[in-house]
Design an enzyme around this catalytic site. Structure first.
Site, PDB file in Angstrom:
ATOM      1  N   HIS A 158       9.069   9.435 -10.152  1.00  0.00           N
ATOM      2  CA  HIS A 158       7.874   8.795  -9.584  1.00  0.00           C
ATOM      3  C   HIS A 158       7.014   8.117 -10.652  1.00  0.00           C
ATOM      4  CE1 HIS A 158       8.179  10.445  -5.415  1.00  0.00           C
ATOM      5  NE2 HIS A 158       9.008  11.259  -6.042  1.00  0.00           N
ATOM      6  N   ASP A 366       1.063   3.064 -14.400  1.00  0.00           N
ATOM      7  CA  ASP A 366       1.280   3.826 -13.173  1.00  0.00           C
ATOM      8  C   ASP A 366       2.702   3.560 -12.682  1.00  0.00           C
ATOM      9  OD1 ASP A 366       0.542   5.457 -11.037  1.00  0.00           O
ATOM     10  OD2 ASP A 366      -1.344   4.385 -10.690  1.00  0.00           O
TER      11      ASP A 366
HETATM   12  P1  ADQ Z   1      -0.273   9.579  -8.033  1.00  0.00           P
HETATM   13  O1  ADQ Z   1      -0.471   9.477  -9.508  1.00  0.00           O
HETATM   14  O2  ADQ Z   1      -0.948  10.722  -7.398  1.00  0.00           O
HETATM   15  O3  ADQ Z   1       1.272   9.573  -7.634  1.00  0.00           O
HETATM   16  P2  ADQ Z   1      -0.798   7.272  -6.151  1.00  0.00           P
HETATM   17  O4  ADQ Z   1       0.492   6.560  -5.973  1.00  0.00           O
HETATM   18  O5  ADQ Z   1      -1.965   6.368  -6.198  1.00  0.00           O
HETATM   19  O6  ADQ Z   1      -0.854   8.162  -7.467  1.00  0.00           O
HETATM   20  O7  ADQ Z   1      -0.952   8.252  -4.936  1.00  0.00           O
HETATM   21  C1  ADQ Z   1      -2.122   8.981  -4.746  1.00  0.00           C
HETATM   22  C2  ADQ Z   1      -2.199   9.423  -3.293  1.00  0.00           C
HETATM   23  O8  ADQ Z   1      -3.246  10.389  -3.208  1.00  0.00           O
HETATM   24  C3  ADQ Z   1      -2.571   8.284  -2.359  1.00  0.00           C
HETATM   25  O9  ADQ Z   1      -1.845   8.415  -1.165  1.00  0.00           O
HETATM   26  C4  ADQ Z   1      -4.071   8.484  -2.120  1.00  0.00           C
HETATM   27  O10 ADQ Z   1      -4.521   8.079  -0.861  1.00  0.00           O
HETATM   28  C5  ADQ Z   1      -4.197   9.979  -2.250  1.00  0.00           C
HETATM   29  N1  ADQ Z   1      -5.560  10.284  -2.719  1.00  0.00           N
HETATM   30  C6  ADQ Z   1      -6.114   9.973  -3.890  1.00  0.00           C
HETATM   31  N2  ADQ Z   1      -7.404  10.373  -3.925  1.00  0.00           N
HETATM   32  C7  ADQ Z   1      -7.661  10.954  -2.740  1.00  0.00           C
HETATM   33  C8  ADQ Z   1      -8.807  11.558  -2.166  1.00  0.00           C
HETATM   34  N3  ADQ Z   1      -9.955  11.662  -2.804  1.00  0.00           N
HETATM   35  N4  ADQ Z   1      -8.704  12.047  -0.915  1.00  0.00           N
HETATM   36  C9  ADQ Z   1      -7.537  11.956  -0.260  1.00  0.00           C
HETATM   37  N5  ADQ Z   1      -6.429  11.397  -0.745  1.00  0.00           N
HETATM   38  C10 ADQ Z   1      -6.483  10.893  -1.979  1.00  0.00           C
HETATM   39  C11 ADQ Z   1       2.527   9.536  -8.341  1.00  0.00           C
HETATM   40  C12 ADQ Z   1       2.683   8.402  -9.358  1.00  0.00           C
HETATM   41  C13 ADQ Z   1       2.426   7.062  -8.692  1.00  0.00           C
HETATM   42  C14 ADQ Z   1       3.362   6.889  -7.492  1.00  0.00           C
HETATM   43  C15 ADQ Z   1       3.317   8.107  -6.584  1.00  0.00           C
HETATM   44  C16 ADQ Z   1       4.394   8.060  -5.503  1.00  0.00           C
HETATM   45  O11 ADQ Z   1       1.792   8.589 -10.460  1.00  0.00           O
HETATM   46  O12 ADQ Z   1       2.614   5.990  -9.613  1.00  0.00           O
HETATM   47  O13 ADQ Z   1       2.982   5.747  -6.757  1.00  0.00           O
HETATM   48  O14 ADQ Z   1       3.522   9.312  -7.317  1.00  0.00           O
HETATM   49  O15 ADQ Z   1       5.668   7.890  -6.074  1.00  0.00           O
END
Ligand code: ADQ
Length: 482
Positions: A158, A366
């Site tokens: 990921h 990311d």
């Molecule tokens: P993350 O680093 O966690 O994931 P991201 O892809 O942005 O990053 O996903 C975060 C998820 O958490 C999103 O669905 C978002 O809505 C949710 N989220 C964040 N803050 C929140 C809050 N305050 N309340 C509720 N929900 C919240 C890792 C990798 C990424 C990759 C994903 C999936 O770092 O690059 O895209 O895995 O593979």
């Protein structure tokens, strides 16, 4: 047809329909895959036990079987807080300044991977497909092979994969990468991370990469491909149109009294570029007094990995910066940055996104970034907001119609904010239309379909010989989660 054995550090137990909004798109997608193929999701429970026993807690919820183990404190410290989050996470996000190289972490990582392998082994049946997730479990496949598992096995990473010149700073890097070549399928988020991986195996291991990006290693063929992850588009757009989202939208809109809203939603992590974002916003306020009192930045940032010191430091840094910027620009009835350290149900988040004129997604690095895709999916197509996206997010390759920025340049980000606030409706609609089509077409169902198809392999109609990646699989059936 074999079942799926999904293995990840943590397991997300499926929730009943009424509570589905609390689950992330990835968990929903994996649970849907498990319902379709049958099988088990295995991982750490998140719980601590005094001494590791290997006891499997098996549960069945909403048609999905999960199996979890507890870990002992030393495992959690060395494997999870240590090698995974103090060594591999910073290194894979190009932060060798934060990377800690501690022999105990490496040993704990191998020990816990071995414990995962021993615990999941009795659950794997002859024709099962094994799908392992992420940087916590890179050597798991090779350990399963040593224990006699001959099944098709795949790994999806990921995070980014770092450039060879950074990776070689990791002691025993050759051993780690060689262990990954025991999988049949290696999946990366985009072409850039895939390219870095292939560069490593060629330059450091002297292996030949075939024209279809497969690698022949010790008599086996390993398929390496990009499988860009997406969101559950349908679920998210439905959530955005529902009553809970509307209420959240209205509450936020009313509270800003006609001001423009910029939104950031990120786990509190140094890879997300929050400090740089706050500085860019501060520069924007200083350079554009005509906009300054007419815009508000809402930054939602739930804390994560709080046992790791670099995460404690970023939290302190952001609190200091928020205080400083608000102190300089606030008025009796107005605060420029609302900084909120908590999570929200997905429907409310969708409402906040929809209320925001600008989505500010500026990670320094990311793997993909799903927030960028959620922001686009939640917009009103007739009057959409503008996505400002870091060129260093994996999502940038698919989202060229965002305003792409260099998150390290506070001037560049500040100018993009101004441009977004002044963007005419026609241009906003045009950009949003293209972004929405891409988010819809590359959703999480397609991602898991493409990966599972590759995992089945060439004999079962898989696409393992297809080097061009998911961009070419537009004929992927839109299989629905049950
Ligand atoms: P993350 O680093 O966690 O994931 P991201 O892809 O942005 O990053 O996903 C975060 C998820 O958490 C999103 O669905 C978002 O809505 C949710 N989220 C964040 N803050 C929140 C809050 N305050 N309340 C509720 N929900 C919240 C890792 C990798 C990424 C990759 C994903 C999936 O770092 O690059 O895209 O895995 O593979």
């Amino acid at each position: 047809m074999g079942r799926l054995i999904v293995i990840s550090n943590r397991v997300s137990v499926p929730k009943a329909a009424g509570a589905a909004g609390a689950q992330g798109g990835l968990a929903v997608a994996l649970n849907a895959a498990l319902r379709e193929h049958g099988g088990i999701w295995f991982g750490w429970s998140g719980q601590e036990t005094e001494e590791f026993t290997g006891h499997l807690d098996m549960q069945r919820n909403e048609g999905v079987t999960t199996a979890t183990i507890d870990l002992e404190p030393q495992d959690i410290e060395e494997y999870y807080n240590g090698y995974a989050n103090r060594t591999l996470w910073p290194l894979f996000h190009y932060r060798i300044d934060l990377t800690e190289y501690d022999r105990n972490f490496g040993e704990g990582y191998e020990r816990v991977n071995e414990r995962f392998a021993d615990s999941v082994l009795p659950l794997i049946e002859r024709d099962d497909l094994v799908w392992v997730h992420d940087y916590h479990l890179l050597p798991l496949g090779s350990m399963l092979r040593q224990k006699g598992v001959k099944n098709r096995m795949g790994l999806f990473l990921h995070t980014p994969w770092p450039p060879t010149r950074l990776l070689v700073s990791l002691p025993l890097h050759e051993r780690l990468v060689a262990s990954m070549l025991e999988y049949d399928v290696l999946g990366f988020q985009n072409a850039e991370w895939l390219e870095s991986f292939l560069h490593y195996v060629q330059k450091e291991m002297g292996l030949k990469v075939n024209p279809d990006n497969s690698i022949d290693y010790e008599g086996r063929r390993v398929v390496a491909r990009a499988f860009p992850i997406g969101i559950d588009y349908e679920e998210f757009t439905e959530a955005a149109a529902g009553a809970e989202a509307r209420a959240a939208h209205d509450r936020l809109k009313q509270s800003v009294r006609g001001r423009k809203i910029l939104i950031g939603v990120d786990r509190l992590d140094y890879s997300k570029g929050l400090g740089e974002r706050f500085e860019a916003y501060s520069r924007f306020l200083a350079d554009n007094p005509e906009h300054a009192a007419r815009a508000v930045l809402l930054q939602i940032a739930p804390p994560s990995r709080e046992d790791v010191s670099s995460y404690q430091m970023i939290r302190e840094d952001l609190e200091r910066k928020t205080g400083h910027i608000n102190g300089a620009h606030a008025d009796v009835a107005f605060v420029p940055i609302r900084y909120v350290n908590r999570g929200y149900p997905r429907a409310q988040l969708a409402g906040f996104y929809r209320a925001a004129d600008i989505g500010l997604v500026t990670p320094l690095r990311d793997g993909m970034n799903l927030v960028a895709k959620e922001y686009v999916a939640a917009q009103d197509p007739d009057d959409p907001g503008v996505l400002i996206l870091s060129q260093f997010a994996g999502a940038a390759g698919q989202m060229q119609d965002a305003l792409l920025v260099n998150p390290h340049s506070i001037e560049h980000v500040s100018e993009a904010i101004k441009r977004a606030l002044e963007m005419p409706l026609d241009e906003r609609r045009e950009r949003h239309g293209k972004l929405l089509a891409s988010v819809r077409d590359h959703d999480v169902r397609r991602w898991r379909h493409d990966f599972v198809t590759a995992l089945f392999g060439p004999d079962k109609g898989g696409q393992s010989g297809d080097a061009t990646g998911p961009g070419n699989s537009a004929n992927a059936p839109a299989d629905e989660p049950a």
